[in-house]
Design an enzyme around this catalytic site. Structure first.
Site, PDB file in Angstrom:
ATOM      1  N   LYS A  53      -1.498  -9.297   2.799  1.00  0.00           N
ATOM      2  CA  LYS A  53      -0.796  -8.857   4.009  1.00  0.00           C
ATOM      3  C   LYS A  53      -1.675  -7.853   4.725  1.00  0.00           C
ATOM      4  O   LYS A  53      -2.360  -7.052   4.080  1.00  0.00           O
ATOM      5  CB  LYS A  53       0.556  -8.234   3.658  1.00  0.00           C
ATOM      6  CG  LYS A  53       1.289  -7.632   4.866  1.00  0.00           C
ATOM      7  CD  LYS A  53       2.746  -7.321   4.598  1.00  0.00           C
ATOM      8  CE  LYS A  53       3.008  -5.990   3.923  1.00  0.00           C
ATOM      9  NZ  LYS A  53       2.520  -4.811   4.666  1.00  0.00           N
ATOM     10  N   ASP A  82       0.839  -1.201   0.000  1.00  0.00           N
ATOM     11  CA  ASP A  82       0.000   0.000   0.000  1.00  0.00           C
ATOM     12  C   ASP A  82       0.876   1.254   0.000  1.00  0.00           C
ATOM     13  O   ASP A  82       0.361   2.380  -0.053  1.00  0.00           O
ATOM     14  CB  ASP A  82      -1.010  -0.004   1.154  1.00  0.00           C
ATOM     15  CG  ASP A  82      -0.363  -0.054   2.521  1.00  0.00           C
ATOM     16  OD1 ASP A  82       0.876  -0.187   2.593  1.00  0.00           O
ATOM     17  OD2 ASP A  82      -1.098   0.031   3.529  1.00  0.00           O
ATOM     18  N   SER A  83       2.209   1.058   0.001  1.00  0.00           N
ATOM     19  CA  SER A  83       3.131   2.183  -0.234  1.00  0.00           C
ATOM     20  C   SER A  83       2.911   2.745  -1.640  1.00  0.00           C
ATOM     21  O   SER A  83       3.431   3.813  -1.972  1.00  0.00           O
ATOM     22  CB  SER A  83       4.585   1.745  -0.046  1.00  0.00           C
ATOM     23  OG  SER A  83       4.834   0.540  -0.745  1.00  0.00           O
ATOM     24  N   ASP A  92      -1.147  -6.073  -0.288  1.00  0.00           N
ATOM     25  CA  ASP A  92      -1.587  -5.424   0.955  1.00  0.00           C
ATOM     26  C   ASP A  92      -3.087  -5.186   0.971  1.00  0.00           C
ATOM     27  O   ASP A  92      -3.651  -4.686  -0.016  1.00  0.00           O
ATOM     28  CB  ASP A  92      -0.898  -4.055   1.095  1.00  0.00           C
ATOM     29  CG  ASP A  92       0.319  -4.098   1.999  1.00  0.00           C
ATOM     30  OD1 ASP A  92       0.419  -5.017   2.839  1.00  0.00           O
ATOM     31  OD2 ASP A  92       1.170  -3.202   1.864  1.00  0.00           O
ATOM     32  N   GLU A 127      -1.790  -5.358   8.602  1.00  0.00           N
ATOM     33  CA  GLU A 127      -0.981  -4.831   9.696  1.00  0.00           C
ATOM     34  C   GLU A 127      -1.645  -5.070  11.045  1.00  0.00           C
ATOM     35  O   GLU A 127      -2.860  -4.935  11.174  1.00  0.00           O
ATOM     36  CB  GLU A 127      -0.768  -3.317   9.503  1.00  0.00           C
ATOM     37  CG  GLU A 127      -0.011  -2.968   8.237  1.00  0.00           C
ATOM     38  CD  GLU A 127       0.203  -1.462   8.064  1.00  0.00           C
ATOM     39  OE1 GLU A 127      -0.178  -0.673   8.966  1.00  0.00           O
ATOM     40  OE2 GLU A 127       0.759  -1.076   7.015  1.00  0.00           O
ATOM     41  N   GLU A 153       8.885  -4.250  10.775  1.00  0.00           N
ATOM     42  CA  GLU A 153       9.335  -2.951  10.244  1.00  0.00           C
ATOM     43  C   GLU A 153       9.872  -2.070  11.354  1.00  0.00           C
ATOM     44  O   GLU A 153       9.210  -1.819  12.370  1.00  0.00           O
ATOM     45  CB  GLU A 153       8.158  -2.251   9.519  1.00  0.00           C
ATOM     46  CG  GLU A 153       8.581  -0.916   8.937  1.00  0.00           C
ATOM     47  CD  GLU A 153       7.611  -0.337   7.912  1.00  0.00           C
ATOM     48  OE1 GLU A 153       6.628  -1.019   7.543  1.00  0.00           O
ATOM     49  OE2 GLU A 153       7.856   0.806   7.475  1.00  0.00           O
TER      50      GLU A 153
END
Ligand code: KIV
Length: 271
Positions: free
Chosen positions: A120, A51-52, A90, A122, A189
């Site tokens: 993925k 999602d970057s 993501d 978070e 991270e």
């Protein structure tokens, strides 16, 4: 007689075996067909459609604005450019935090509409029900602990996480919960290298570090940062392998000059 050459594809089992054998896992982000083709062709193990994309593709300050539809578009493009590597997509902010039914619906859309191999998300304990639900539907889940950029407004800064014992303890508990819930790997991270080493040794599933030292089972970087496309972001953990920004600037400047001077196109370049 036909010759059949088969590319051995990377799977969750491959990654598990790599951890067991001490072979490091290489992972990079990609968001489009052309770069995915280069990265896969170079032999990467895993591509993350991160999602970057919200930052490096769309120019947003955070990862929060990107939508599920936009992630699906990026993932579809990446899948068309890959042949061998394992592709993780993501789940964007807002598509899994409310409850596990919503999370499963989002994960199913990613899998059905993109051809990606896993998702993925978070977080730790807070999202464990969603992870169980998604894994229960047969979808591989990669976890993400430490600095979780979708929570930037809770953290307030992008600085190193889990330096304090209470946060480190939560991370120790969370990684165990993620493993028990069925995650096949976890991104760590921006946490102290010593903590990353400890938690990597405490679980059977691979850890993939970004700013988490050399003892994780693998490493991930954002493609735009490591290729030097985006030159403003220079954290300590980043190794820049190329300066594409300079190369592209020089190429574009040369093109502009040639057009202005009427040396492009020449006779050979015309019909
Ligand atoms: O979105 C992303 O690029 C990521 C990596 C930083 C791990 O989540």
């Amino acid at each position: 007689m036909s010759v059949h050459t088969e590319t051995k594809k990377v799977t969750t089992h491959t990654l598990q075996r790599m951890k067991a054998n001490g072979e490091k896992i290489s992972m990079l982000t990609a968001y489009d067909f052309s770069f995915a083709k280069i990265i896969d062709g170079a032999g990467i193990d895993v591509i993350l459609v991160g999602d970057s994309a919200s930052n490096v593709m769309a120019g947003h300050e955070t990862t929060l604005p990107i939508t599920l539809e936009q992630m699906i578009y990026h993932a579809q493009s990446v899948i068309r450019g890959t042949n061998r590597c394992f592709v993780v997509v993501d789940l964007p902010f807002g598509t899994y935090q409310s409850n596990s039914e919503v999370a499963l619906a989002s994960a199913i859309r990613i899998m059905k509409e993109t051809g990606g191999h896993s998702i993925k998300l978070e977080g730790g304990e807070e999202v464990i029900d969603s992870i169980k639900k998604i894994v229960g539907a047969g979808i591989p889940v990669m976890g993400h602990l430490g600095l979780t950029p979708q929570s930037i407004y809770k953290f307030g800064t992008y600085s190193v996480r889990a330096k304090e014992e209470a946060e480190a303890d939560k991370l120790r508990r969370d990684i165990k919960l993620l493993e028990e819930a069925g995650c096949f790997a976890v991104v760590l991270e921006k946490i102290p290298a010593i903590l990353a080493k400890e938690v990597t040794q405490s679980v059977q599933i691979p850890t993939i570090g970004i700013g988490a030292g050399g003892d994780c089972d693998g490493q991930v970087l954002v493609m735009h940062d490591m290729l030097g496309i985006n030159t403003e972001f220079k954290p300590r953990f980043l190794r820049q392998y190329a300066n594409i920004h300079q190369l592209a600037t020089d190429a574009v400047s040369a093109y502009i000059k040639d057009v202005k001077e009427k040396s492009f196109p020449n006779e050979q370049e015309s019909y």
